[in-house]
Design an enzyme around this catalytic site. Structure first.
Site, PDB file in Angstrom:
ATOM      1  N   LYS A 178       0.663  -1.130  -0.233  1.00 18.13           N
ATOM      2  CA  LYS A 178       0.004  -0.387   0.335  1.00 18.13           C
ATOM      3  C   LYS A 178       0.654   1.355  -0.102  1.00 18.13           C
ATOM      4  O   LYS A 178       0.066   2.314  -0.907  1.00 18.13           O
ATOM      5  CB  LYS A 178      -0.902  -0.506   1.018  1.00 18.13           C
TER       6      LYS A 178
ATOM      7  N   GLN B  59      -4.391  -1.597  10.148  1.00 18.00           N
ATOM      8  CA  GLN B  59      -4.678  -2.629   9.210  1.00 18.00           C
ATOM      9  C   GLN B  59      -4.947  -4.081  10.090  1.00 18.00           C
ATOM     10  O   GLN B  59      -4.094  -4.464  11.575  1.00 18.00           O
ATOM     11  CB  GLN B  59      -2.701  -3.409   8.929  1.00 18.00           C
TER      12      GLN B  59
ATOM     13  N   ASP C 214     -11.461   2.719   5.027  1.00 24.24           N
ATOM     14  CA  ASP C 214     -11.431   1.627   5.154  1.00 24.24           C
ATOM     15  C   ASP C 214     -12.383   1.003   4.978  1.00 24.24           C
ATOM     16  O   ASP C 214     -13.532   0.651   4.929  1.00 24.24           O
ATOM     17  CB  ASP C 214     -10.995   0.467   5.968  1.00 24.24           C
TER      18      ASP C 214
END
Ligand code: NAD
Length: 294
Positions: A51, A95, A118
């Site tokens: 990412k 994460q 997210d």
């Protein structure tokens, strides 16, 4: 033989589009995404690295915060609060999976909604439910919707079956496909579903997000269906240096001759998840800059 939907190529085009868009903006600073990784889970290390690499290619700054495996909830909350209040940070990504002592839902909800790229917070899932265009949509389902669109797969009036009901994939996928404009008729299956094969075999679009190899076999797939394989499973392999290889949830070999289109693993949904994270980050940045009227 089916057409293979190339997630790598599609993601690359999106990266280029975002890069072009960004090059036309002049807000005095680049967009910034903060990554929080807790512990050294090898898959998480590799996802966050990927990412960060893609962000740099597009021109998005990323800042990585690594916390020890033993981090307590209040310590993680404190870091999120600090980033929530940091005007130079547009987007925050924690994460998953998190170590056991940490509560994922509490953590996702701690991230300020306008930085929650997210899309896992109550606020963004609620906005998605309300079909509000301001919602940050979870990156994997958003990536699948984009792949379907760009591959010319019609969803309106079609039967879509999703295997898996997680917050990260299955649930937001169902909301996205059933919302106005997508207009699919959606069935969500899960570990307690009866007659899974029969339900799947009626799908025009079949999406597997289970995390178990060979969950979808050829007998479960309708002739000409579009099959999207979300699963990422590591299986032992003597043919690779690492000693494992990645496979999806779909038995690709037997299913691909039967369907019209199919995503491979790797190289299907995975790269699109990253592309959508970048798209959401750019949206967050533009919103923040507009609010500051710079
Ligand atoms: P999860 O474990 O949270 O959910 C799995 C779902 O599968 C559950 O809802 C469960 O009810 C269902 N399920 C389990 N066994 C089943 C069975 N026998 N029959 C029918 N349903 C069954 O997983 P998740 O986070 O949704 O991820 C699913 C898979 O997708 C994993 O392999 C994960 O690594 C992968 N994934 C990939 C991406 C990507 O970018 N490609 C992103 C997220 C997740």
């Amino acid at each position: 033989m089916s057409e293979i939907i190339d997630g790598n190529a599609t993601a690359k085009s999106i990266h280029q589009e975002l890069k072009d868009e960004l090059s036309k903006l002049n807000f005095g600073r680049p967009p910034c995404v903060a990554f929080i990784r807790v512990g050294e889970d090898p898959a998480s290390v590799s996802y966050v690295k990927k990412k960060g690499k893609v962000a740099a290619e597009i021109g998005i700054e990323s800042r990585l915060h690594v916390l020890p495996e033993t981090t307590e909830q209040n310590e993680l909350d404190a870091l999120i609060d600090k980033l929530n209040g940091d005007e130079t940070v547009d987007a925050i990504l924690v994460q998953a999976p998190l170590p056991k002592q940490l509560n994922e839902r509490r953590t996702f909800n701690r991230v300020r909604a306008d930085k929650d790229v997210d899309g896992f917070s109550n606020a963004n899932l609620g906005l998605l439910c309300q079909e509000d265009p301001q919602a940050f949509v979870a990156c994997t389902p958003a990536g699948i919707a984009e792949l379907l669109k760009r591959s010319g797969v019609k969803t309106a009036g079609k039967k879509a079956v999703i295997i898996g009901r997680s917050l990260i994939v299955g649930k937001p996928m169902a909301l996205l496909l059933s919302k106005k404009g997508s207009d699919a008729t959606v069935t969500v299956c899960h570990s307690k579903s009866e007659n899974l094969a029969e339900i799947c075999s009626q799908a025009d679009i079949l999406i597997a997000a289970v995390g178990r190899p060979n969950t979808v076999s050829a007998d479960m797939v309708k002739e000409g269906a579009c099959v999207i394989d979300v699963g990422i499973n590591r299986i032992p392999s003597s043919e690779t240096k690492s000693g494992y290889r990645l496979v999806g949830d779909v038995d690709f070999k037997s299913v691909s001759p039967k369907c019209s289109k199919i995503t491979p693993v790797p190289g299907g949904v995975g790269p699109m998840t990253v592309a959508m994270l970048m798209r959401n980050t750019l949206s967050a940045y533009k919103r923040h800059m507009a609010e500051r009227k710079i």
